[in-house]
Design an enzyme around this catalytic site. Structure first.
Site: not given
Ligand code: ZN
Length: 186
Positions: A45, A50, A98-99, A140-141, A144
């Protein structure tokens, strides 16, 4: 185009992202680039903040989780201007990463089901209910877009123990096999 992933510590990850309208310049290109960037970094995701864009879009491709949860093979979706209608049912714990926060993984508790409203890639309004890992990735996304990161959802003591690691990330003192943009790199 592949964007560098914005690292922990960048203020854009803490901002409430803005809604986009259908005529947003290069909307389709941004979405395509988000998928490309996500695949390049082996994520499941990715949210627009991001890649440095404070707009309410995230993309998901849960295919890597299909082994654990059949049905996710074709779970490839874009969520535009999503609104979380409800998070419900039992809470469960899942080890998230998380990236933007490389090499940190923690168990996070969240409700197991969600109902979400969003515009799809054709700008049609849809409302859907998800459970399992699909719900988890969406939660999670979605966070953000609200300026929330998964490390905000772990017990304070655990977060405290992560402080120096998080500081190192914001300074660029972390190695990743994808490109990142660090806020405090000299
Ligand atoms: Zn993330």
């Amino acid at each position: 185009m592949i964007y560098p992933i914005v690292a922990y510590g960048d203020p854009i990850l803490r901002k409430m992202a803005e809604e986009v309208d259908e005529n947003h310049p290069d909307l389709q290109k941004i979405i395509d680039d988000m998928f490309e960037t996500m695949y390049k970094s082996s994520g499941v995701g990715l949210a627009a903040p991001q890649i440095g864009k404070s707009i309410r879009i995230f993309v998901i491709d849960a295919e890597p989780f299909a082994e654990d949860e059949p049905g996710l093979e074709d779970f490839k979706k874009v969520f535009i201007n999503p609104i979380m209608i409800e998070e419900f049912d039992d809470k469960w714990s899942f080890n998230e990463g998380c990236l933007s926060i490389p090499k940190v993984r923690e168990d996070v508790e969240r409700h197991s089901k969600i109902t979400i409203e969003y515009y799809n890639e054709n700008f049609e309004l849809v409302e859907e209910t998800y459970g399992g890992l699909a719900a988890r990735i969406i939660q999670h996304e979605y966070d953000h877009l609200e300026g929330v990161l998964f490390v905000d959802r772990i017990p304070p003591l655990k977060k405290k123990m992560l402080e120096s690691k998080l500081r190192d990330i914001s300074r660029g003192l972390v190695k990743t096999d994808y490109k990142m943009k660090f806020p405090k790199r000299k």
